[in-house]
Enzyme design. Sequence first.
Site, mmCIF file in Angstrom:
data_model
loop_
_atom_site.group_PDB
_atom_site.id
_atom_site.type_symbol
_atom_site.label_atom_id
_atom_site.label_comp_id
_atom_site.label_asym_id
_atom_site.label_seq_id
_atom_site.Cartn_x
_atom_site.Cartn_y
_atom_site.Cartn_z
ATOM 1 C CB CYS A 98 -0.957 0.001 1.190
ATOM 2 S SG CYS A 98 -0.149 -0.138 2.794
ATOM 3 C CG HIS A 122 -4.026 0.814 4.744
ATOM 4 N ND1 HIS A 122 -3.514 -0.097 3.835
ATOM 5 C CD2 HIS A 122 -5.113 1.383 4.133
ATOM 6 C CE1 HIS A 122 -4.259 -0.096 2.744
ATOM 7 N NE2 HIS A 122 -5.232 0.788 2.900
#
Length: 756
Positions: free
Chosen positions: A111, A681
């Site tokens: 990510c 994230h």
Amino acid sequence: MDTPHTAQFSQTDSVDLVLHTAREQFLVSPQEETRLWIKNAEGSFERLCNTRVTVLDAALKTGQVVVMETRNKDGTWPSAQPHDTRSTLEEEEDFQGQPGICGLTNLGNTCFMNSALQCLSNVPQLTEYFLKNRYLEELNFCNPLGMKGEIAQAYADLVKQAWSGHHRSIVPQVFKTKVGHFASQFLGYQQHDSQELLSFLLDGLHEDLNRIKKKEYVELCDAAGRPDQEVAQEAWQNHKRRNDSVIVDTFHGLFKSTLVCPDCGNVSVTFDPFCYLSVPLPVSHKRVMEVFFVSMDPRRKPEQHRLVVPKKGKISDLCVALAKHTGISPERMMVADVFSHRFYKIYQLEESLSSILDRDDIFIYEVSGRAAIGENSREDVVLPIYLRERTPARDYNSSYYGLMLFGHPLLVSVPRDRLSWDALYHILLYRLSRYVTRPSSDDEDDGDEKDLEDKDRLPKPGRVTAGSSQDPGLEQAGPSSRVVSRSRAPVDNSPGPSHWPQRARRKHLFTLHTVNSNGTSDRSTFNEDTHAQPYIAIDWEPEMKKRYYDEVEAEGYVKHDCVGYVLKKAPVQLQECIELFTTVETLEKENPWYCPTCKQHQLATKKLDLWMLPETLIIHLKRFSYTKFSREKLDTLVEFPIRDLDFSEFVIKPQNDSSRELYKYDLIAVSNHYGGLRDGHYTTFACNKDSGQWHYFDDSSVSPVTENQIESKAAYVLFYQRQDVARRLQTQASSSKPPASSACGAPPKSEFVDVN
């Protein structure tokens, strides 16, 4: 695959002529992009990346089969797709969406890469540069600092797929492999920093697209008293003599660095290029800590407190803060870290608070007071107390019993003149009285054998004095060892165990033993010269614990009013971060500056000022803080403008009224980080250059958002575009696309030509 064509070329002809001839013979339109492959004798294919070399240099021989490959409408190459995905490709080509609104599949902790790529993909002038194939003329295959054009070509393939409008999401596997090949830190599937990947990618693209084929040596010159404008112009020209690419055109700026020697006052001024600004966040000098306060009054449950203390403070500051809530003097407090039912550490007042982590369970115990330790002084001894339960061990010997720690440990003040096992038993019984029931008269012993056995297990009670041998267990663990005495105060006159009526025979609920700091083994003797703290264990039989020990009450605690307060952090303006970036600072000991006048390294003062800003300004918010003692992520809300970010007050280059508009920027993308240091994230907010609509990119998922959703505590890297550049790009939006040429990848399937 079309019918093969044959053509003749001289050895001095360029490979570009071969490509041009193939395009003519196969009637390829100027808008289509093509690339060449060589078919080797064994049937394998090899890319002809550099079309500027001659036929001779490319080692093309008579009868050589050269294959030309044409890029698909969706931005992919036919050779890059496995045969079993042809039907999927046809479906993708039928899909027509907004160009640029395309997700990136998470390959496993990638990510961070997806976030950086989405931000960079939404820089309009850079994306147009790749979509219009201007990069093909500037690929630098011979730059020793570059990556043979492979990173630039892999990124170009990604951009063309994302902006084809034929994909909902794409798999960046080829790009990930290329990055790992040239930067081993990104090999594998560990989580990384999106800003670090961005830094590598910008540098790699710059070197792969550097228009300077042979870098000349440039000597860096100090200002030496010359005017700033002259020195800045010279520095920028020197930079451009070695570095000239679309990355420099788009992202590079110039700042002024001023160093002042603290001894001789020598001032050194240099101008250095930058690709992004890493700006610090204003750090609060306060810290919020949660602790549990354990009173000497056994009737009071432990209290949870939320305390505000200096970030660089000491344990004593923690006690002072707690004293304001409890009214107990800081001198009557001891601080301990409790872990797994035992004392992990008992802190001294002068120790730093930085050694305590937010996840630690900190207990602060009220003790009877503190005073200097003297051989003949009358003082109280503070004893660490553990709770243990005897449990039958899983062993062939049924008579063996194991001991398991449970509950919360205590720090108990015991008067020195009452250091005997019997007195200690009654003191502890009093301290535990909130959740330990005293035996009733029905439970009292009338002289049966069982009670006699229990009494025999206890060491003989007696007063302990230095040199006494009456009770070796506690004598050695007592004050004569000169290691336990840590507090002193008048003897507690509250109605405690000394005022209880003493009976000759009463059933003991538990037994006492001296143990080590882990509470795992008995210590029947202590050496006089040791400095180890004696610990006492309260050992319970299972039946007695079940009958007299209330576990629910023992685990109970109350929350002080301060725990309910919501401590809100004041938001920070982006301008404050930029001001901090330009503030004078003193160099650290690990990074001194060599003063040419003093001829030695000095801890000089350093100041950075902005001189020239780029078309697209990348601002990296330094949310991750690393020190010798701690690592933390700053979740401070940084308020940043979506439009009209004005840098005119920060740029020190002389300005006139007409140039002030060159310092106004609009936001175009944000890389977000959610979570902490060890995990997290990354996502992206980005403004589409064609539609002007903001979207949220979360790996393969893409959704439209409004501008008021963009600002958050997760904002990590900000991309701003200068307003005059945006206007220039809008006027060029209707310009026609130039003819396509060649690019780089894997074995092909398309038209091919024989070279004679």
